[in-house]
Write an enzyme that holds these catalytic residues in place. Structure first.
Site, mmCIF file in Angstrom:
data_model
loop_
_atom_site.group_PDB
_atom_site.id
_atom_site.type_symbol
_atom_site.label_atom_id
_atom_site.label_comp_id
_atom_site.label_asym_id
_atom_site.label_seq_id
_atom_site.Cartn_x
_atom_site.Cartn_y
_atom_site.Cartn_z
ATOM 1 N N ASN A 122 0.792 -1.220 0.000
ATOM 2 C CA ASN A 122 0.000 0.000 0.000
ATOM 3 C C ASN A 122 0.827 1.274 0.000
ATOM 4 O O ASN A 122 0.385 2.302 -0.487
ATOM 5 C CB ASN A 122 -0.910 0.002 1.227
ATOM 6 C CG ASN A 122 -1.591 1.336 1.427
ATOM 7 O OD1 ASN A 122 -2.469 1.693 0.668
ATOM 8 N ND2 ASN A 122 -1.163 2.090 2.439
ATOM 9 N N ASP A 181 1.730 7.187 0.093
ATOM 10 C CA ASP A 181 0.621 6.339 -0.324
ATOM 11 C C ASP A 181 0.689 6.026 -1.815
ATOM 12 O O ASP A 181 0.470 6.897 -2.667
ATOM 13 C CB ASP A 181 -0.677 7.076 0.007
ATOM 14 C CG ASP A 181 -1.867 6.163 0.060
ATOM 15 O OD1 ASP A 181 -1.726 5.046 0.555
ATOM 16 O OD2 ASP A 181 -2.939 6.581 -0.397
ATOM 17 N N ASP A 211 -1.048 -6.582 3.941
ATOM 18 C CA ASP A 211 -1.149 -5.594 5.006
ATOM 19 C C ASP A 211 -2.056 -4.427 4.605
ATOM 20 O O ASP A 211 -2.022 -3.958 3.458
ATOM 21 C CB ASP A 211 0.255 -5.066 5.305
ATOM 22 C CG ASP A 211 0.288 -4.043 6.416
ATOM 23 O OD1 ASP A 211 0.007 -4.412 7.561
ATOM 24 O OD2 ASP A 211 0.591 -2.868 6.130
ATOM 25 N N HIS A 215 -7.310 0.161 2.986
ATOM 26 C CA HIS A 215 -6.879 1.434 2.433
ATOM 27 C C HIS A 215 -6.599 1.356 0.934
ATOM 28 O O HIS A 215 -6.061 2.303 0.355
ATOM 29 C CB HIS A 215 -5.652 1.935 3.191
ATOM 30 C CG HIS A 215 -5.937 2.143 4.641
ATOM 31 N ND1 HIS A 215 -6.582 3.264 5.118
ATOM 32 C CD2 HIS A 215 -5.718 1.358 5.719
ATOM 33 C CE1 HIS A 215 -6.721 3.170 6.439
ATOM 34 N NE2 HIS A 215 -6.210 2.021 6.816
ATOM 35 N N GLU A 243 -5.619 -8.371 5.418
ATOM 36 C CA GLU A 243 -5.905 -7.713 6.689
ATOM 37 C C GLU A 243 -6.920 -6.596 6.450
ATOM 38 O O GLU A 243 -6.603 -5.574 5.847
ATOM 39 C CB GLU A 243 -4.629 -7.120 7.292
ATOM 40 C CG GLU A 243 -4.878 -6.475 8.644
ATOM 41 C CD GLU A 243 -3.988 -5.281 8.920
ATOM 42 O OE1 GLU A 243 -3.865 -4.934 10.111
ATOM 43 O OE2 GLU A 243 -3.448 -4.676 7.975
#
Length: 479
Positions: A122, A181, A211, A215, A243
């Protein structure tokens, strides 16, 4: 904001600009034994443990910490969360180098234990790592500039922390505590990430824990992992579990099309019930979960909850062990365990040398918590493998902290979280014979090192379970 929050979520998204794909979803748990997260264990130590203990005891897979090059936060005491801030995809971390990683994968596969990598896809490094370079492999970098990998245009334009978690766009596009990001909707970012994952699979890695998935849009995750090659030698799709810390804005089910999903609701329900001695409420556990069993990965604790919202951890002794025993016995979800290091400071990193590289892990050293070697947990790893594919049968409870149940004709377990003994004639569906209680001992050289139980032709047996203890029988431990 404290960077210890990093792994509790990790962020990104945006409108898809390239064709998307959905990862092929496994139809069943990928391995017979449980997944154990060997949190922060170095590669050579994991390899040794696969051969010496995990394989022989029936553990199915090891989840290893992120293997890619990461920031080095010496001025912060080399905290655990530095490993969740990548700066490149070369396999040079504080746990070892590429050759050591490859040797670990080969050794564990030879021992019958698959390797799942904790994949950070991510984001890259954060504002808190500015000026901390070079990375663990010697790379120079700046936030939004990772030479030869990513440039400024490969990151989202919302360069501020997430402020409103009820805004899905913001959760997927803004930054989690300053982490750069990635624009996972872009073809270059997707291709780069898939190349990293394919490199790992080419070494024999069998799957990934992804992970901070909430998002990223589901279509981005699907495109990245859907393009990963099959595992060499087996032809199987890599196992993917994601996750997702679900909330009112993001549901776990949104991501089920890409693979399995962590069911965060599980640890609260089960750990509280075991801690409080209210086990009877767990009879219909699946009805209280958001995911069907074949899509859920469950846990009593992981590296995040241990530090941010603990209910039961290794510090709670046998009560914790019994909660893990229930997880391994009850037929819901794919169980994930943890084995890490002892800590008082939630930011602390693993035992390390002066330069921050991780010391060899050993269960003879109390600095490593080694939950997987606790007798109840180790015994129940074999129980889990022996009862795979069977239904819940013969449920019994006293309305409070004493429960017992079977797994078809393959196993039976009783747990007592009350202050008095549980003396009972239990009805099981086990074949007649003498069984070794794997919570108190093991079957070794044809004899049981713990308590034995005689099961009659009708499946009935008499047993006494001491306060705060349990009993577990399975056909793999029949004398």
């Amino acid at each position: 904001m404290r960077l210890a929050l990093l792994a509790l979520a990790a962020s990104v998204g945006g409108a898809a600009l390239v064709p998307t794909a959905t990862a092929e979803v496994p139809t069943a748990a990928p391995v017979r034994g449980p997944i154990v997260q060997m949190f922060q264990w170095p590669w050579e130590s994991v390899a040794r443990e696969c051969t010496d203990f995990l394989g022989p005891k029936g553990f199915g897979a090891v989840q290893v910490s992120p293997p890619q090059e990461h920031v080095v936060l010496g001025d912060q005491g080399y905290p655990w969360y530095q490993d969740y801030q990548p700066v490149s995809y070369q396999l040079e971390s504080r746990r070892g180098n590429r050759e050591q990683f490859a040797a670990m994968v080969r050794t564990c596969n030879d021992a019958g234990v698959e390797i799942y990598v904790d994949a950070v896809v991510n984001h890259m490094s954060g504002s808190g790592s500015v000026g901390s370079g070079p990375g663990s492999g010697g790379s120079t970098y700046e936030k939004y500039d990772y030479p030869g990998i990513y440039a400024d245009a490969d990151f989202h334009g919302c360069r501020r922390d997430i402020a409103n978690y009820q805004d899905k766009w913001e959760v997927r596009n803004c930054e989690l505590v300053g982490l750069a990001d990635l624009a996972t909707e872009s073809e270059h970012v997707r291709t780069t990430l898939t190349a990293y994952l394919n490199d790992l699979v080419g070494m024999g890695v069998s799957g990934f824990r992804v992970d901070g998935v909430k998002h990223m849009p589901p279509e981005d995750v699907g495109a990245i992992f859907g393009a990963v090659q099959n595992v060499p030698g087996t032809g199987a799709r890599p196992y993917v579990f994601q996750e997702v810390i679900a909330d009112g804005t993001t549901t776990a089910g949104e991501y089920a099309g890409n693979g399995d999903v962590t069911e965060f609701g599980y640890y609260g329900v089960v750990a509280n019930a075991v801690r409080d001695g209210s086990l009877a409420q767990l009879a219909n556990l699946p009805e209280r979960m958001s995911l069907p069993s074949d899509q859920a990965v469950v846990f009593i604790d992981n590296h995040d909850t241990q530090r941010s919202s603990p209910i039961l951890t290794y510090k709670d002794g046998v009560t914790y062990d019994l909660a893990v025993a229930f997880e391994l016995a009850y037929p819901y979800g794919t169980p994930q365990l943890i084995s890490g290091f002892a800590f008082d400071d939630p930011d602390a990193g693993p035992p390390a040398e002066a330069d921050g590289t991780t010391q060899a892990a050993s269960c003879d050293n109390s600095a490593w918590s080694c939950e997987h070697r606790r007798p109840i947990i180790a015994g129940m790893a074999g129980f889990h493998g022996a009862v795979q594919g069977t239904e819940l049968t013969n449920w019994w409870d006293n309305g409070g902290g004493q429960v017992a149940f079977g797994r078809g004709d393959k196993g039976f377990v009783a747990i007592n979280r009350e202050g008095g003994e549980l003396s009972q004639t239990f009805q099981s569906s086990l074949p007649a014979g003498t069984y070794c209680d794997v919570m108190s001992g093991e079957l070794k050289d044809g004899a049981c090192t713990g308590t034995t139980v005689e099961v009659g032709a009708d499946g009935r047996f008499d047993a006494t379970v001491a306060p705060n203890s349990g009993l577990a029988l399975h056909i793999g431990a029949k004398l």
